[in-house]
Motif scaffolding. Sequence first.
Motif, PDB file in Angstrom:
ATOM      1  N   TYR A  16       0.843  -1.193   0.000  1.00 52.90           N
ATOM      2  CA  TYR A  16       0.000   0.000   0.000  1.00 52.90           C
ATOM      3  C   TYR A  16       0.883   1.249   0.000  1.00 52.90           C
ATOM      4  O   TYR A  16       1.684   1.456   0.914  1.00 52.90           O
ATOM      5  CB  TYR A  16      -0.914   0.004   1.220  1.00 52.90           C
ATOM      6  N   LEU A  17       0.714   2.080  -1.022  1.00 51.69           N
ATOM      7  CA  LEU A  17       1.497   3.308  -1.125  1.00 51.69           C
ATOM      8  C   LEU A  17       0.816   4.425  -0.335  1.00 51.69           C
ATOM      9  O   LEU A  17      -0.381   4.678  -0.509  1.00 51.69           O
ATOM     10  CB  LEU A  17       1.647   3.727  -2.585  1.00 51.69           C
ATOM     11  N   PHE A  18       1.603   5.091   0.508  1.00 53.75           N
ATOM     12  CA  PHE A  18       1.116   6.218   1.300  1.00 53.75           C
ATOM     13  C   PHE A  18       2.004   7.433   1.065  1.00 53.75           C
ATOM     14  O   PHE A  18       3.187   7.298   0.723  1.00 53.75           O
ATOM     15  CB  PHE A  18       1.115   5.878   2.789  1.00 53.75           C
ATOM     16  N   VAL A  19       1.413   8.605   1.263  1.00 61.03           N
ATOM     17  CA  VAL A  19       2.168   9.853   1.181  1.00 61.03           C
ATOM     18  C   VAL A  19       1.822  10.732   2.373  1.00 61.03           C
ATOM     19  O   VAL A  19       0.745  10.623   2.962  1.00 61.03           O
ATOM     20  CB  VAL A  19       1.866  10.630  -0.124  1.00 61.03           C
ATOM     21  N   ASN A  20       2.766  11.596   2.720  1.00 60.87           N
ATOM     22  CA  ASN A  20       2.536  12.715   3.633  1.00 60.87           C
ATOM     23  C   ASN A  20       2.584  13.948   2.749  1.00 60.87           C
ATOM     24  O   ASN A  20       3.648  14.294   2.215  1.00 60.87           O
ATOM     25  CB  ASN A  20       3.615  12.745   4.712  1.00 60.87           C
ATOM     26  N   ALA A  21       1.442  14.590   2.549  1.00 64.58           N
ATOM     27  CA  ALA A  21       1.371  15.677   1.577  1.00 64.58           C
ATOM     28  C   ALA A  21       0.368  16.735   2.018  1.00 64.58           C
ATOM     29  O   ALA A  21      -0.606  16.436   2.715  1.00 64.58           O
ATOM     30  CB  ALA A  21       0.980  15.138   0.201  1.00 64.58           C
ATOM     31  N   ALA A  22       0.626  17.972   1.612  1.00 62.14           N
ATOM     32  CA  ALA A  22      -0.300  19.084   1.820  1.00 62.14           C
ATOM     33  C   ALA A  22      -0.715  19.584   0.442  1.00 62.14           C
ATOM     34  O   ALA A  22       0.028  20.317  -0.210  1.00 62.14           O
ATOM     35  CB  ALA A  22       0.366  20.189   2.629  1.00 62.14           C
ATOM     36  N   VAL A  23      -1.887  19.133  -0.017  1.00 59.22           N
ATOM     37  CA  VAL A  23      -2.332  19.434  -1.382  1.00 59.22           C
ATOM     38  C   VAL A  23      -3.809  19.819  -1.331  1.00 59.22           C
ATOM     39  O   VAL A  23      -4.664  19.119  -1.871  1.00 59.22           O
ATOM     40  CB  VAL A  23      -2.137  18.225  -2.325  1.00 59.22           C
ATOM     41  N   THR A  24      -4.118  20.921  -0.667  1.00 58.62           N
ATOM     42  CA  THR A  24      -5.523  21.312  -0.541  1.00 58.62           C
ATOM     43  C   THR A  24      -6.002  22.149  -1.717  1.00 58.62           C
ATOM     44  O   THR A  24      -7.196  22.206  -1.994  1.00 58.62           O
ATOM     45  CB  THR A  24      -5.738  22.106   0.758  1.00 58.62           C
ATOM     46  N   GLY A  25      -5.076  22.791  -2.433  1.00 58.20           N
ATOM     47  CA  GLY A  25      -5.491  23.628  -3.552  1.00 58.20           C
ATOM     48  C   GLY A  25      -5.160  23.047  -4.904  1.00 58.20           C
ATOM     49  O   GLY A  25      -5.469  23.636  -5.942  1.00 58.20           O
ATOM     50  N   GLY A  26      -4.518  21.879  -4.914  1.00 57.63           N
ATOM     51  CA  GLY A  26      -4.113  21.268  -6.170  1.00 57.63           C
ATOM     52  C   GLY A  26      -4.365  19.783  -6.150  1.00 57.63           C
ATOM     53  O   GLY A  26      -5.359  19.312  -5.600  1.00 57.63           O
ATOM     54  N   ASP A  27      -3.434  19.018  -6.725  1.00 55.76           N
ATOM     55  CA  ASP A  27      -3.599  17.571  -6.732  1.00 55.76           C
ATOM     56  C   ASP A  27      -2.250  16.886  -6.887  1.00 55.76           C
ATOM     57  O   ASP A  27      -1.292  17.452  -7.416  1.00 55.76           O
ATOM     58  CB  ASP A  27      -4.552  17.125  -7.844  1.00 55.76           C
ATOM     59  N   LEU A  28      -2.212  15.654  -6.398  1.00 53.87           N
ATOM     60  CA  LEU A  28      -1.035  14.795  -6.492  1.00 53.87           C
ATOM     61  C   LEU A  28      -1.466  13.469  -7.083  1.00 53.87           C
ATOM     62  O   LEU A  28      -2.438  12.862  -6.624  1.00 53.87           O
ATOM     63  CB  LEU A  28      -0.425  14.577  -5.099  1.00 53.87           C
ATOM     64  N   ARG A  29      -0.761  13.026  -8.120  1.00 50.67           N
ATOM     65  CA  ARG A  29      -0.998  11.720  -8.719  1.00 50.67           C
ATOM     66  C   ARG A  29       0.331  10.985  -8.822  1.00 50.67           C
ATOM     67  O   ARG A  29       1.391  11.613  -8.899  1.00 50.67           O
ATOM     68  CB  ARG A  29      -1.629  11.849 -10.111  1.00 50.67           C
ATOM     69  N   VAL A  30       0.258   9.662  -8.853  1.00 51.56           N
ATOM     70  CA  VAL A  30       1.469   8.846  -8.890  1.00 51.56           C
ATOM     71  C   VAL A  30       1.325   7.780  -9.965  1.00 51.56           C
ATOM     72  O   VAL A  30       0.252   7.172 -10.109  1.00 51.56           O
ATOM     73  CB  VAL A  30       1.733   8.164  -7.527  1.00 51.56           C
ATOM     74  N   GLU A  31       2.397   7.568 -10.711  1.00 53.21           N
ATOM     75  CA  GLU A  31       2.454   6.431 -11.628  1.00 53.21           C
ATOM     76  C   GLU A  31       3.672   5.591 -11.281  1.00 53.21           C
ATOM     77  O   GLU A  31       4.636   6.078 -10.681  1.00 53.21           O
ATOM     78  CB  GLU A  31       2.511   6.887 -13.084  1.00 53.21           C
ATOM     79  N   VAL A  32       3.616   4.315 -11.651  1.00 53.17           N
ATOM     80  CA  VAL A  32       4.715   3.394 -11.392  1.00 53.17           C
ATOM     81  C   VAL A  32       5.366   3.049 -12.720  1.00 53.17           C
ATOM     82  O   VAL A  32       4.679   2.677 -13.687  1.00 53.17           O
ATOM     83  CB  VAL A  32       4.222   2.117 -10.686  1.00 53.17           C
ATOM     84  N   LEU A  33       6.690   3.169 -12.767  1.00 55.45           N
ATOM     85  CA  LEU A  33       7.443   2.929 -13.994  1.00 55.45           C
ATOM     86  C   LEU A  33       8.240   1.644 -13.883  1.00 55.45           C
ATOM     87  O   LEU A  33       8.802   1.326 -12.825  1.00 55.45           O
ATOM     88  CB  LEU A  33       8.403   4.090 -14.274  1.00 55.45           C
ATOM     89  N   GLY A  34       8.326   0.919 -14.992  1.00 57.28           N
ATOM     90  CA  GLY A  34       9.146  -0.278 -15.052  1.00 57.28           C
ATOM     91  C   GLY A  34      10.593   0.057 -15.340  1.00 57.28           C
ATOM     92  O   GLY A  34      10.985   1.226 -15.438  1.00 57.28           O
ATOM     93  N   GLU A  35      11.401  -0.979 -15.513  1.00 62.92           N
ATOM     94  CA  GLU A  35      12.829  -0.766 -15.742  1.00 62.92           C
ATOM     95  C   GLU A  35      13.102  -0.017 -17.039  1.00 62.92           C
ATOM     96  O   GLU A  35      14.134   0.641 -17.181  1.00 62.92           O
ATOM     97  CB  GLU A  35      13.554  -2.112 -15.742  1.00 62.92           C
ATOM     98  N   ASP A  36      12.160  -0.103 -18.005  1.00 61.46           N
ATOM     99  CA  ASP A  36      12.359   0.593 -19.279  1.00 61.46           C
ATOM    100  C   ASP A  36      11.851   2.031 -19.236  1.00 61.46           C
ATOM    101  O   ASP A  36      11.903   2.749 -20.240  1.00 61.46           O
ATOM    102  CB  ASP A  36      11.673  -0.168 -20.414  1.00 61.46           C
ATOM    103  N   GLY A  37      11.336   2.467 -18.085  1.00 59.65           N
ATOM    104  CA  GLY A  37      10.892   3.842 -17.937  1.00 59.65           C
ATOM    105  C   GLY A  37       9.464   4.103 -18.360  1.00 59.65           C
ATOM    106  O   GLY A  37       9.012   5.254 -18.310  1.00 59.65           O
ATOM    107  N   THR A  38       8.727   3.085 -18.765  1.00 59.23           N
ATOM    108  CA  THR A  38       7.332   3.272 -19.165  1.00 59.23           C
ATOM    109  C   THR A  38       6.400   2.876 -18.025  1.00 59.23           C
ATOM    110  O   THR A  38       6.757   2.089 -17.144  1.00 59.23           O
ATOM    111  CB  THR A  38       6.998   2.430 -20.408  1.00 59.23           C
TER     112      THR A  38
END
Length: 550
Positions: free
Chosen positions: A443-465
């Motif tokens: 389970y991925l967790f973050v400590n973030a303060a993003v009340t006026g914007g947004d945070l998204r995360v993607e996971v990349l493989g060894e080839d960078g995609t």
Amino acid sequence: MISRTIPNWRAMCFLMATAALTAHGASAEGAVESPTLYNGITSPESWPPPDRPLSREPMAVPYLEVPPAVIPIDVGRQLFVDDFLIEETSLRRVLHRADYYPHNPILIPDKPWEMETASAGHEAISAMPFSDGVWFDPQDNLFKMWYMGGYVKSTCYAVSRDGIAWEKPELDVVPGTNIVQAQERDSSTVWLDLNESNPQRRFKLFVYLRPSQRYLTIYFSPDGIHWTDSGVQTGTTGDRSTVFFNPFRNVWVYGIRAYEQTSIGRYRRYWEHEDVLAGARWEEGQPTFWVGADTQDAPREDIGTPCELYNLDAVAYESVLLGLFDIWRGQPEDRAKPNELCVGFSRDGFHWSRPSHDPFIPVSETVGEWNWANVQSAGGCCLVVGDQLYFYVSGRKGAPGSSASGVCSTGLATLRRDGFASMQAGAEPGTLTTRPLKFSGKYLFVNAAVTGGDLRVEVLGEDGTSIAPYTVDSCLPVSVDSACERVLWKEAENLAPLVGQPVRFRFHLRDGALFSFWVSPSPSGASNGYVAAGGPGFSGPTDTVGKRND
């Protein structure tokens, strides 16, 4: 903007030497395998690093010059206090300092025995930690503080239920007082050892007794009140020496204040051992040069004296070793020492990265305030209290026109949990891509303060995609201010399919701040990282709890 840089000459030499050894087969048969730490850092075969000439140059940090090819992140929240985790980014790193509690001081000298001084001619009364220790004891569900009662007179004990309001209980050691050690003393360290199997040694005290004895005496206690002399004194030390336990290496570390006159003034020597008693008797010349103030510690304009390292307290916090560097900035004739605290971090237990040399917890420049002079840290460094870190510090009111300490009391400073540094973006979105990581959690967790914007995360493989379904378009935006927030994707229950694989996280951020991230084995977000001197809700030295609703 921070990006992967070309290795400097030290890193290039390391890489060339490694390539040469491999080419000649030296890495195969007959080679001694160097230990690899929890974070993938490989220690040199000679540990601790051998002694080196005293220098004011900033310490070189090998693991930042040549980071591991793949970084394991199973231990603790991952902080952005350096570039260890970062491959490239367009985000801006912002360093934060602690804020003083508005109703300081929280502990003052108000008992008869706290009005005494054992330092002839020095005008001072005291109820302050001189390192000593502030801990949360889960056994009694109490905050506990050990402090200097009376100036270099005795060691006293106080308790609190909330870390703000403190009581001085009447004890039976010196009946009618809260004194737990009546000997005259200088600096000391108290350590609550939650891993100790012998209940009689649950608390450990390392104290420099007066008159000057040039060593620390070690005591044990089952309750932090009744102390028994272990019969062991350390090798030679200076008076402001401190001790901490490094769980990442499973060793006790003595930060030995140098006792000889040197070209760099006060500094620290390093000594470690797995056994707290067997390791205490070092011989002259064995402890190695560790760290001092450096050329980036700017002298005060009104004094102009080169800085020195007056003290160093350290503790394991989440995935790093946290160090509080007490920087001496000279001794004016009309003011007590204007020492103040700076912060540093280590990922191998020896080499320190100091992202800022500005004060993390400064002295006040207002005459008459409780912390006008000589702000110093407490043993244990900080406590985790909800979503905040509590730093207890000593301060001296001083006596204007003299170098006397005056009234010595205890204050509190606070910081957001993990809040030493954040990676930030404004209205223009930015990204941060980690180096290759591996994990066993789900389970991925973050400590973030993003009340006026947004945070998204993607996971990349060894080839960078991107690895489907962990794409940026499938990520549900994080738009909250939370110290423990789970990241979710539309078509993925968790990260279980990626366990053990080298991957990168790419964080996409707009109008917000990212303080840390971690992959937890639990949907609660427990980090399994270290919680410094503890805090309410933690039953041991690590976070096995995660997000709480209290």
